[in-house]
Design a protein around this motif. Sequence first.
Motif, PDB file in Angstrom:
ATOM      1  N   GLU A 269       3.740  -5.396  -8.736  1.00  0.00           N
ATOM      2  CA  GLU A 269       5.160  -5.481  -8.578  1.00  0.00           C
ATOM      3  C   GLU A 269       5.350  -3.388  -7.812  1.00  0.00           C
ATOM      4  O   GLU A 269       6.030  -2.901  -7.111  1.00  0.00           O
ATOM      5  N   GLU A 292       2.740  -6.908   1.322  1.00  0.00           N
ATOM      6  CA  GLU A 292       2.455  -7.835   0.961  1.00  0.00           C
ATOM      7  C   GLU A 292       0.775  -7.344   0.797  1.00  0.00           C
ATOM      8  O   GLU A 292       0.025  -7.850  -0.458  1.00  0.00           O
ATOM      9  N   TYR A 348      -0.523 -12.967   1.709  1.00  0.00           N
ATOM     10  CA  TYR A 348      -0.853 -13.011  -0.846  1.00  0.00           C
ATOM     11  C   TYR A 348      -2.387 -13.510   0.309  1.00  0.00           C
ATOM     12  O   TYR A 348      -3.679 -13.124  -0.831  1.00  0.00           O
TER      13      TYR A 348
HETATM   14 ZN   LIG Z   1       5.146  -8.450  -3.088  1.00  0.00          ZN
END
Ligand SMILES: [Zn+2]
Length: 527
Positions: A269, A292, A348
């Motif tokens: 984050e 991401e 991801y």
């Molecule tokens: Zn993220």
Amino acid sequence: PGTATLALNDTVAGLRLYRLTRPLAPGDSLPLTMTIDYRELGFPNSDSNTDIVDNGSFISSGYLPSLGYREEAELRSDQERKSYGLKPRPRMANVNDLKARQNTYISSDADWIRFRTTISTEADQTAIAPGYLQKEWTKDGRRYFSYLMDRPMLNFYTFLSARYLEKKDNWVDTVGHRTVPITIYYQPGHTYDLARMMAGAKAALSYCSRNFSPYQHQQVRILEFPKYQSFAQSFANTIPFSESIGFIAKVDLKDPEDIDYPFYVTAHEVAHQWWAHQVIGGNVQGSTLMAESLAEYSALMVMKHAFGYYTMQKFLNLDQRRYLGGRAVESKKEVPLALVENQQYIHYGKGSVVMYALQDYLGEQKLNAALRDYVKAVAFQGPPYTNSTEFVGYLRRAAPDSLQQLITDNFDRITLYENRVTDATSQQLPDGRYQVNFTVKSEKFYADSTGNQRPAPERDYLPVAIFPAPDKDKKPAPPLLLVKRRLVTGENKLQFVVSRKPASVAVDPYHELVDRTLDDNTKDIKR
Ligand SMILES: [Zn+2]
């Protein structure tokens, strides 16, 4: 009144059209006053609204009306669209669509905004929004907070309110020669993982500021919200974080299978303060790669430096499983990473594996130098916003000819391997060292968007390794040997000499290349 007249009020669609008395000139501004109230009428069987609660409310800018046509409200499912006589809708605009690149993929109302807010809450709660606290007061039994952001930020913000305790620490910014306060706002009692989260935040701030660009804010705030939802999200200098993915984690680092995910999620984050809040792609295919996948890459690098490269197998294994599982249930079509259409299993799962492999093949410093150049070129830019074509161009320029194929395979194609060790033996030599012989069976495929595979002709350098016996705590140990060898399709006979007693051998031991079968990469040596 005076500046605009209501031209249309569609109460069914919730759409209002105003005609300005005087057209708005470029760069001019206009106050927009609105009153919004939200009321939950009773409660549904499931999926009730848990954003506004007694303690731990978390509402985002998505609650506010937005300007213009809202494309994201269109029906998505092909099936549902068909029943209304509508054509299938592309999931995202083409990567090179210049019109779509006039907006970021985060917001189409505005680009970089100036932000100031005053928010009130119950007398015993703290209310927080992006920016820096300017003033705090109590009036008529409610507590007020006024925040001001000192620099342009994305049109993407949030308001939280809860009965918080605060854990404070400082990050020493050796690049900017300053001290940046970090505050974790938490539910009383939830102190289990605060130190891990604090360490993750500091490690990511250090890694990203040293390798990419300075941290753009003067403060980091992490805010707990209830476990009705299970995610964390990065807003400008403000990171809402569910209690369920950090605050109440029970991490046992003596267990070799366990992952320090409060540390990891916090690092991810915080890295978004660079990857999304400095560099943001257009509203087109591929843009979540630069948000991401690069936040994941940054978090993986933080983990690698904190725990050792030889512990990374479990993370990359999880990422690969996420990717392989996701592509198995893809409902439209799979796309290469550079054309990702916001599919989580791609940006991801595959994105982190691909970026991890690239830093191993190219070298972490070289890759980071390319990322730094890219940040310098596009951070805080105006429209048209960057796209993955531009990003991959930076990688290509940093890579030697020998690695161009790896970039093509990983970013522009859907590439899969089937690598396994089929047998392994060793014998001690007269000089006390050990000769190790093993066979690697390797296959490589290209898949199309519906999963049809064809054998890939090119062969690559793949990592192979020899490991000692694990010690009694079963923790991963550094390999006795780790090299890359050019492998052909089919069987490859390999022979190495190592100085200490070997126990197992592996091909692609840390899962850097997408492999349809992950658990046959390592084999114990026959006695
Ligand atoms: Zn993220």
